[in-house]
Design an enzyme around this catalytic site. Structure first.
Site, PDB file in Angstrom:
ATOM      1  N   ARG A   9       0.859  -1.183   0.000  1.00 34.98           N
ATOM      2  CA  ARG A   9       0.000   0.000   0.000  1.00 34.98           C
ATOM      3  C   ARG A   9       0.895   1.232   0.000  1.00 34.98           C
ATOM      4  O   ARG A   9       2.105   1.144   0.176  1.00 34.98           O
ATOM      5  CB  ARG A   9      -0.889  -0.008   1.236  1.00 34.98           C
ATOM      6  CG  ARG A   9      -1.950  -1.088   1.246  1.00 34.98           C
ATOM      7  CD  ARG A   9      -2.593  -1.194   2.621  1.00 34.98           C
ATOM      8  NE  ARG A   9      -3.056   0.106   3.090  1.00 34.98           N
ATOM      9  CZ  ARG A   9      -3.290   0.397   4.371  1.00 34.98           C
ATOM     10  NH1 ARG A   9      -3.056  -0.503   5.310  1.00 34.98           N
ATOM     11  NH2 ARG A   9      -3.726   1.592   4.715  1.00 34.98           N
ATOM     12  N   SER A  11       0.852   4.000   2.082  1.00 32.78           N
ATOM     13  CA  SER A  11       1.120   4.769   3.292  1.00 32.78           C
ATOM     14  C   SER A  11       2.573   4.616   3.711  1.00 32.78           C
ATOM     15  O   SER A  11       3.261   3.655   3.351  1.00 32.78           O
ATOM     16  CB  SER A  11       0.212   4.303   4.439  1.00 32.78           C
ATOM     17  OG  SER A  11       0.626   3.050   4.946  1.00 32.78           O
ATOM     18  N   LYS A  79      -1.969  -7.954  12.480  1.00 35.18           N
ATOM     19  CA  LYS A  79      -3.173  -7.667  13.266  1.00 35.18           C
ATOM     20  C   LYS A  79      -4.337  -7.204  12.392  1.00 35.18           C
ATOM     21  O   LYS A  79      -5.495  -7.277  12.818  1.00 35.18           O
ATOM     22  CB  LYS A  79      -2.876  -6.618  14.342  1.00 35.18           C
ATOM     23  CG  LYS A  79      -2.649  -5.211  13.865  1.00 35.18           C
ATOM     24  CD  LYS A  79      -2.334  -4.284  15.036  1.00 35.18           C
ATOM     25  CE  LYS A  79      -2.117  -2.845  14.588  1.00 35.18           C
ATOM     26  NZ  LYS A  79      -3.339  -2.225  14.048  1.00 35.18           N
ATOM     27  N   ASP A  80      -4.037  -6.725  11.183  1.00 36.46           N
ATOM     28  CA  ASP A  80      -5.094  -6.270  10.281  1.00 36.46           C
ATOM     29  C   ASP A  80      -5.522  -7.337   9.285  1.00 36.46           C
ATOM     30  O   ASP A  80      -6.408  -7.089   8.462  1.00 36.46           O
ATOM     31  CB  ASP A  80      -4.611  -5.037   9.506  1.00 36.46           C
ATOM     32  CG  ASP A  80      -4.309  -3.862  10.418  1.00 36.46           C
ATOM     33  OD1 ASP A  80      -4.968  -3.735  11.472  1.00 36.46           O
ATOM     34  OD2 ASP A  80      -3.401  -3.077  10.083  1.00 36.46           O
ATOM     35  N   THR A 123      -8.934   6.964  19.520  1.00 34.71           N
ATOM     36  CA  THR A 123      -8.536   5.658  19.002  1.00 34.71           C
ATOM     37  C   THR A 123      -9.596   5.193  18.031  1.00 34.71           C
ATOM     38  O   THR A 123     -10.777   5.510  18.191  1.00 34.71           O
ATOM     39  CB  THR A 123      -8.365   4.614  20.117  1.00 34.71           C
ATOM     40  OG1 THR A 123      -8.051   3.345  19.519  1.00 34.71           O
ATOM     41  CG2 THR A 123      -9.609   4.441  20.963  1.00 34.71           C
ATOM     42  N   SER A 125      -9.870   1.911  17.525  1.00 39.53           N
ATOM     43  CA  SER A 125      -9.959   0.496  17.875  1.00 39.53           C
ATOM     44  C   SER A 125     -10.960   0.255  19.001  1.00 39.53           C
ATOM     45  O   SER A 125     -10.762   0.739  20.119  1.00 39.53           O
ATOM     46  CB  SER A 125      -8.577  -0.013  18.324  1.00 39.53           C
ATOM     47  OG  SER A 125      -8.677  -1.214  19.048  1.00 39.53           O
ATOM     48  N   ARG A 127     -11.235  -2.406  20.650  1.00 41.16           N
ATOM     49  CA  ARG A 127     -10.490  -3.122  21.695  1.00 41.16           C
ATOM     50  C   ARG A 127      -9.809  -2.145  22.641  1.00 41.16           C
ATOM     51  O   ARG A 127      -9.898  -2.274  23.866  1.00 41.16           O
ATOM     52  CB  ARG A 127      -9.439  -4.032  21.034  1.00 41.16           C
ATOM     53  CG  ARG A 127      -8.454  -4.662  22.012  1.00 41.16           C
ATOM     54  CD  ARG A 127      -7.278  -5.294  21.275  1.00 41.16           C
ATOM     55  NE  ARG A 127      -6.533  -4.348  20.461  1.00 41.16           N
ATOM     56  CZ  ARG A 127      -5.607  -3.527  20.945  1.00 41.16           C
ATOM     57  NH1 ARG A 127      -5.317  -3.515  22.230  1.00 41.16           N
ATOM     58  NH2 ARG A 127      -4.974  -2.698  20.147  1.00 41.16           N
ATOM     59  N   ARG A 128      -9.097  -1.166  22.068  1.00 44.20           N
ATOM     60  CA  ARG A 128      -8.437  -0.164  22.900  1.00 44.20           C
ATOM     61  C   ARG A 128      -9.459   0.651  23.676  1.00 44.20           C
ATOM     62  O   ARG A 128      -9.283   0.918  24.867  1.00 44.20           O
ATOM     63  CB  ARG A 128      -7.572   0.759  22.032  1.00 44.20           C
ATOM     64  CG  ARG A 128      -6.342   0.080  21.457  1.00 44.20           C
ATOM     65  CD  ARG A 128      -5.581   1.005  20.524  1.00 44.20           C
ATOM     66  NE  ARG A 128      -4.424   0.330  19.926  1.00 44.20           N
ATOM     67  CZ  ARG A 128      -4.044   0.462  18.675  1.00 44.20           C
ATOM     68  NH1 ARG A 128      -4.716   1.269  17.851  1.00 44.20           N
ATOM     69  NH2 ARG A 128      -2.978  -0.181  18.219  1.00 44.20           N
ATOM     70  N   ARG A 145      -9.974   8.338  12.768  1.00 42.06           N
ATOM     71  CA  ARG A 145      -9.525   7.603  11.601  1.00 42.06           C
ATOM     72  C   ARG A 145      -8.309   8.308  11.021  1.00 42.06           C
ATOM     73  O   ARG A 145      -7.955   9.403  11.424  1.00 42.06           O
ATOM     74  CB  ARG A 145     -10.642   7.543  10.545  1.00 42.06           C
ATOM     75  CG  ARG A 145     -11.844   6.705  10.957  1.00 42.06           C
ATOM     76  CD  ARG A 145     -11.515   5.225  10.986  1.00 42.06           C
ATOM     77  NE  ARG A 145     -12.690   4.412  11.277  1.00 42.06           N
ATOM     78  CZ  ARG A 145     -13.056   4.032  12.482  1.00 42.06           C
ATOM     79  NH1 ARG A 145     -12.341   4.427  13.524  1.00 42.06           N
ATOM     80  NH2 ARG A 145     -14.121   3.280  12.664  1.00 42.06           N
ATOM     81  N   GLY A 146      -7.687   7.698  10.033  1.00 38.35           N
ATOM     82  CA  GLY A 146      -6.576   8.333   9.351  1.00 38.35           C
ATOM     83  C   GLY A 146      -5.262   7.627   9.603  1.00 38.35           C
ATOM     84  O   GLY A 146      -5.151   6.749  10.463  1.00 38.35           O
ATOM     85  N   ASN A 147      -4.251   8.018   8.858  1.00 40.57           N
ATOM     86  CA  ASN A 147      -2.926   7.436   9.002  1.00 40.57           C
ATOM     87  C   ASN A 147      -2.232   7.965  10.250  1.00 40.57           C
ATOM     88  O   ASN A 147      -2.760   8.822  10.976  1.00 40.57           O
ATOM     89  CB  ASN A 147      -2.097   7.710   7.743  1.00 40.57           C
ATOM     90  CG  ASN A 147      -2.603   6.912   6.551  1.00 40.57           C
ATOM     91  OD1 ASN A 147      -2.923   5.738   6.668  1.00 40.57           O
ATOM     92  ND2 ASN A 147      -2.699   7.552   5.400  1.00 40.57           N
ATOM     93  N   VAL A 148      -1.044   7.459  10.500  1.00 40.58           N
ATOM     94  CA  VAL A 148      -0.364   7.755  11.763  1.00 40.58           C
ATOM     95  C   VAL A 148      -0.143   9.249  11.963  1.00 40.58           C
ATOM     96  O   VAL A 148      -0.420   9.794  13.039  1.00 40.58           O
ATOM     97  CB  VAL A 148       0.980   6.994  11.829  1.00 40.58           C
ATOM     98  CG1 VAL A 148       1.783   7.418  13.052  1.00 40.58           C
ATOM     99  CG2 VAL A 148       0.729   5.487  11.861  1.00 40.58           C
ATOM    100  N   THR A 150      -1.764  11.779  10.735  1.00 41.71           N
ATOM    101  CA  THR A 150      -3.036  12.434  10.979  1.00 41.71           C
ATOM    102  C   THR A 150      -3.449  12.289  12.441  1.00 41.71           C
ATOM    103  O   THR A 150      -3.897  13.242  13.081  1.00 41.71           O
ATOM    104  CB  THR A 150      -4.122  11.841  10.068  1.00 41.71           C
ATOM    105  OG1 THR A 150      -3.744  12.039   8.710  1.00 41.71           O
ATOM    106  CG2 THR A 150      -5.466  12.481  10.318  1.00 41.71           C
ATOM    107  N   ARG A 151      -3.301  11.094  12.973  1.00 40.72           N
ATOM    108  CA  ARG A 151      -3.728  10.835  14.349  1.00 40.72           C
ATOM    109  C   ARG A 151      -2.849  11.565  15.348  1.00 40.72           C
ATOM    110  O   ARG A 151      -3.342  12.136  16.325  1.00 40.72           O
ATOM    111  CB  ARG A 151      -3.714   9.323  14.610  1.00 40.72           C
ATOM    112  CG  ARG A 151      -4.705   8.576  13.730  1.00 40.72           C
ATOM    113  CD  ARG A 151      -4.760   7.091  14.057  1.00 40.72           C
ATOM    114  NE  ARG A 151      -5.583   6.380  13.089  1.00 40.72           N
ATOM    115  CZ  ARG A 151      -6.305   5.301  13.370  1.00 40.72           C
ATOM    116  NH1 ARG A 151      -6.309   4.813  14.586  1.00 40.72           N
ATOM    117  NH2 ARG A 151      -7.022   4.713  12.442  1.00 40.72           N
ATOM    118  N   CYS A 256     -11.244  -7.464  13.510  1.00 44.21           N
ATOM    119  CA  CYS A 256     -10.456  -6.360  14.059  1.00 44.21           C
ATOM    120  C   CYS A 256     -11.340  -5.322  14.744  1.00 44.21           C
ATOM    121  O   CYS A 256     -10.843  -4.470  15.478  1.00 44.21           O
ATOM    122  CB  CYS A 256      -9.613  -5.707  12.966  1.00 44.21           C
ATOM    123  SG  CYS A 256     -10.600  -4.983  11.629  1.00 44.21           S
TER     124      CYS A 256
END
Length: 322
Positions: A9, A11, A79-80, A123, A125, A127-128, A145-148, A150-151, A256
């Site tokens: 991908r 990213s 994990k994904d 988050t 997730s 789970r988190r 949401r978003g890539n690292v 962005t977060r 997930c």
């Protein structure tokens, strides 16, 4: 010199992870490698996705590229990756796992226990979110949401972070903290943003977190220099651990998006597995452990499924809404 191709991908995290694996395989084979950018929209037909059994769009796009012969290998964050393996593809290597923990990235260097009452924590997730609510019911959990990049940019006082897909920015500084996988931050060289590594005793990671999966067509993994390199890259303790974690997830019929955490490790002559199933609102959790001395893939799979069955008998499905 022969060459192999690796799908990825676009990213920053995906290309970094893919690069690490490709370089390792080039070093083992002496072959050159070429990365193939696989778009996650537009180049995958609905028919192809349906044939893959409804897997997530990111995994499916790479898997279609493999099945169509557009690349020889694909690298996934384990994990994904959906637990159901599609026909015509195999996970040929799981390299040694890196940091399994979740990481808190908070304003002013704060730890989880130091966040003020009512602090906002982002988050994506469940789970988190569930485990954070259980540990700190006063927190306001915000779905992000978003890539690292962005977060990280959502944290108050954080310097501007370009989205790691290479385009766009978001409104900055509206949260007190975000929680991300430590492995991804470390692979991107962004570990300075981490204010606390969350102890798995408090927040269990996602099944497979911190591990990568190298997927290919069966013939690629069967014979030749690349097949030998894949076997050498594969790490048995990691494979046993993630096999038990993902077997538990599959038996619980969770994906997930389910509030399920699991972490296994090989210690001496045992495989130890810890697991948690949480209510989405964080009001209750079921946390159990099990072990086996059968250090084989089959033994690891059985361990995960047996622990899942125990948790199901104790009400895990109703608790988590599975």
């Amino acid at each position: 010199m022969s060459e192999f191709t690796v799908g990825t991908r676009g990213s920053a995290l995906a290309t970094t992870q893919t690069g690490h694996v490709a370089e390792a395989l080039s070093g083992l084979t002496g072959q050159e490698h070429r990365t193939v950018l696989v778009k996650t929209e537009g180049d995958v037909t609905s028919g192809s996705l349906a044939q893959l059994g409804g897997t997530g769009v990111f995994a499916a796009a790479l898997r279609v590229a493999l099945l169509e012969g557009r690349c020889d290998l694909a690298v996934h964050s384990l994990k994904d990756l959906p637990t159901k393996q599609p026909e015509g593809l195999v996970v040929a290597a799981i390299p040694p796992r890196v940091d399994v923990r979740d990481a808190l990235c908070a304003r002013d260097g704060l730890f989880l226990a130091e966040l003020p009452e009512g602090a906002t924590v982002g988050t994506g997730s469940p789970r988190r979110a569930a485990q954070l609510r259980y540990a700190r019911p006063d927190l306001q959990i915000v779905d992000i949401r978003g890539n690292v990049g962005t977060r990280l940019g959502r944290v108050k006082g954080s310097p501007d972070q370009a989205d790691d897909g290479g385009v766009g920015r978001v409104a900055q500084g509206d949260l007190d903290a975000v929680v991300l996988a430590a492995a991804g931050l470390e692979r991107l060289g962004l570990h300075a943003h981490i204010t606390e590594y969350l102890d798995p005793a408090d927040v269990l990671p996602a099944p497979g977190q911190g591990a990568l999966a190298v997927e290919c067509r069966p013939e690629t993994a069967r014979t030749g220099e690349l097949a030998e390199a894949l076997r050498e890259l594969d790490d048995l303790p990691t494979r046993l651990a993630v096999t038990s974690e993902r077997a538990l997830l599959a038996q619980l019929e969770g994906g997930c998006a389910a509030p399920i955490g699991a972490l296994a490790r090989v210690e001496a002559d045992q495989l130890l597995l810890d697991a948690v199933v949480a209510a989405p609102d964080g009001t209750d959790v079921i946390r159990r452990s099990a072990s086996t001395r059968e250090l084989t893939v089959g033994g690891a799979d059985a361990l995960g499924r047996e622990l899942a069955d125990l948790m199901l008998r104790e009400g895990a499905a109703d608790l988590a809404g599975l």
